[in-house]
Design a protein around this motif. Structure first.
Motif, PDB file in Angstrom:
ATOM      1  N   LEU A  16       3.156   7.154  -6.577  1.00  0.00           N
ATOM      2  CA  LEU A  16       3.917   7.593  -5.407  1.00  0.00           C
ATOM      3  C   LEU A  16       4.283   6.443  -4.475  1.00  0.00           C
ATOM      4  O   LEU A  16       4.855   6.666  -3.413  1.00  0.00           O
ATOM      5  N   GLU A  17       3.988   5.229  -4.867  1.00  0.00           N
ATOM      6  CA  GLU A  17       4.283   4.079  -4.017  1.00  0.00           C
ATOM      7  C   GLU A  17       5.761   4.004  -3.600  1.00  0.00           C
ATOM      8  O   GLU A  17       6.045   3.686  -2.440  1.00  0.00           O
ATOM      9  N   PRO A  18       6.717   4.314  -4.482  1.00  0.00           N
ATOM     10  CA  PRO A  18       8.126   4.262  -4.055  1.00  0.00           C
ATOM     11  C   PRO A  18       8.457   5.241  -2.920  1.00  0.00           C
ATOM     12  O   PRO A  18       9.388   4.999  -2.147  1.00  0.00           O
ATOM     13  N   ASP A  19       7.699   6.340  -2.804  1.00  0.00           N
ATOM     14  CA  ASP A  19       7.938   7.305  -1.732  1.00  0.00           C
ATOM     15  C   ASP A  19       7.411   6.803  -0.389  1.00  0.00           C
ATOM     16  O   ASP A  19       7.728   7.360   0.657  1.00  0.00           O
ATOM     17  N   PHE A  20       6.570   5.767  -0.416  1.00  0.00           N
ATOM     18  CA  PHE A  20       5.961   5.219   0.791  1.00  0.00           C
ATOM     19  C   PHE A  20       6.184   3.699   0.804  1.00  0.00           C
ATOM     20  O   PHE A  20       5.280   2.924   0.519  1.00  0.00           O
ATOM     21  N   PRO A  21       7.403   3.261   1.150  1.00  0.00           N
ATOM     22  CA  PRO A  21       7.760   1.851   1.027  1.00  0.00           C
ATOM     23  C   PRO A  21       6.921   0.903   1.887  1.00  0.00           C
ATOM     24  O   PRO A  21       6.759  -0.260   1.547  1.00  0.00           O
ATOM     25  N   GLY A  22       6.365   1.377   2.974  1.00  0.00           N
ATOM     26  CA  GLY A  22       5.554   0.520   3.838  1.00  0.00           C
ATOM     27  C   GLY A  22       4.076   0.673   3.581  1.00  0.00           C
ATOM     28  O   GLY A  22       3.245   0.284   4.402  1.00  0.00           O
ATOM     29  N   LEU A  23       3.708   1.212   2.423  1.00  0.00           N
ATOM     30  CA  LEU A  23       2.318   1.523   2.105  1.00  0.00           C
ATOM     31  C   LEU A  23       1.439   0.277   2.090  1.00  0.00           C
ATOM     32  O   LEU A  23       1.716  -0.687   1.391  1.00  0.00           O
ATOM     33  N   SER A  24       0.390   0.311   2.914  1.00  0.00           N
ATOM     34  CA  SER A  24      -0.587  -0.780   2.903  1.00  0.00           C
ATOM     35  C   SER A  24      -1.907  -0.262   3.461  1.00  0.00           C
ATOM     36  O   SER A  24      -1.939   0.700   4.231  1.00  0.00           O
ATOM     37  N   ALA A  25      -2.984  -0.884   3.036  1.00  0.00           N
ATOM     38  CA  ALA A  25      -4.315  -0.528   3.522  1.00  0.00           C
ATOM     39  C   ALA A  25      -4.756  -1.585   4.519  1.00  0.00           C
ATOM     40  O   ALA A  25      -4.409  -2.757   4.402  1.00  0.00           O
ATOM     41  N   ASP A  26      -5.539  -1.168   5.501  1.00  0.00           N
ATOM     42  CA  ASP A  26      -6.000  -2.078   6.538  1.00  0.00           C
ATOM     43  C   ASP A  26      -7.292  -1.522   7.113  1.00  0.00           C
ATOM     44  O   ASP A  26      -7.726  -0.429   6.741  1.00  0.00           O
TER      45      ASP A  26
ATOM     46  N   ILE B 242       8.918   7.004   6.335  1.00  0.00           N
ATOM     47  CA  ILE B 242       9.027   7.781   5.096  1.00  0.00           C
ATOM     48  C   ILE B 242      10.019   8.917   5.271  1.00  0.00           C
ATOM     49  O   ILE B 242      10.299   9.353   6.384  1.00  0.00           O
ATOM     50  N   ARG B 243      10.532   9.388   4.144  1.00  0.00           N
ATOM     51  CA  ARG B 243      11.458  10.522   4.158  1.00  0.00           C
ATOM     52  C   ARG B 243      10.684  11.813   4.461  1.00  0.00           C
ATOM     53  O   ARG B 243       9.486  11.901   4.160  1.00  0.00           O
ATOM     54  N   PRO B 244      11.333  12.817   5.017  1.00  0.00           N
ATOM     55  CA  PRO B 244      10.658  14.092   5.272  1.00  0.00           C
ATOM     56  C   PRO B 244      10.049  14.703   4.006  1.00  0.00           C
ATOM     57  O   PRO B 244       8.966  15.290   4.046  1.00  0.00           O
ATOM     58  N   GLU B 245      10.720  14.516   2.872  1.00  0.00           N
ATOM     59  CA  GLU B 245      10.209  15.063   1.610  1.00  0.00           C
ATOM     60  C   GLU B 245       8.891  14.398   1.223  1.00  0.00           C
ATOM     61  O   GLU B 245       7.982  15.034   0.699  1.00  0.00           O
ATOM     62  N   ALA B 246       8.793  13.094   1.486  1.00  0.00           N
ATOM     63  CA  ALA B 246       7.554  12.375   1.186  1.00  0.00           C
ATOM     64  C   ALA B 246       6.433  12.836   2.112  1.00  0.00           C
ATOM     65  O   ALA B 246       5.285  12.976   1.688  1.00  0.00           O
ATOM     66  N   ALA B 247       6.758  13.094   3.367  1.00  0.00           N
ATOM     67  CA  ALA B 247       5.754  13.606   4.313  1.00  0.00           C
ATOM     68  C   ALA B 247       5.260  14.976   3.865  1.00  0.00           C
ATOM     69  O   ALA B 247       4.057  15.263   3.923  1.00  0.00           O
ATOM     70  N   LEU B 248       6.168  15.812   3.408  1.00  0.00           N
ATOM     71  CA  LEU B 248       5.794  17.142   2.916  1.00  0.00           C
ATOM     72  C   LEU B 248       4.908  17.026   1.681  1.00  0.00           C
ATOM     73  O   LEU B 248       3.891  17.715   1.569  1.00  0.00           O
ATOM     74  N   LEU B 249       5.265  16.136   0.768  1.00  0.00           N
ATOM     75  CA  LEU B 249       4.467  15.914  -0.430  1.00  0.00           C
ATOM     76  C   LEU B 249       3.057  15.462  -0.061  1.00  0.00           C
ATOM     77  O   LEU B 249       2.068  15.974  -0.584  1.00  0.00           O
ATOM     78  N   LEU B 250       2.946  14.525   0.859  1.00  0.00           N
ATOM     79  CA  LEU B 250       1.640  14.039   1.290  1.00  0.00           C
ATOM     80  C   LEU B 250       0.834  15.162   1.935  1.00  0.00           C
ATOM     81  O   LEU B 250      -0.361  15.316   1.655  1.00  0.00           O
TER      82      LEU B 250
END
Length: 75
Positions: free
Chosen positions: A10-20, A34-42
């Motif tokens: 699912l990394e492409p759905d969350f382009p700014g994905l990083s752990a900290d 993120i897109r609204p669809e990605a937020a709904l999926l999450l």
């Protein structure tokens, strides 16, 4: 969470994905914009995970209650 989202592709759905971590050492996951669809999926994934966790916890509690009743009746 960042690792798990990457693992399931699912990394492409969350382009700014990083752990900290914050100053207290607590883990943070940055999703970026993120897109609204990605937020709904999450949200659906989180609800699904919580549902499974609650079901597992309820099953464990029922098992422990059964064990406790058997132990007290055997005494």
């Amino acid at each position: 969470m960042a690792t798990q989202l990457t693992t399931v592709g699912l990394e492409p759905d969350f382009p700014g994905l990083s752990a900290d971590v914050n100053v207290a050492g607590d883990g943070l996951v940055r999703l970026g914009a993120i897109r609204p669809e990605a937020a709904l999926l999450l949200a659906e994934l989180i609800v699904s995970g919580l549902t499974a966790e609650v079901a597992n916890h309820s099953e464990t509690l029922a098992q422990e209650a059964g064990d406790s009743r058997r132990n007290s009746s055997a005494a």
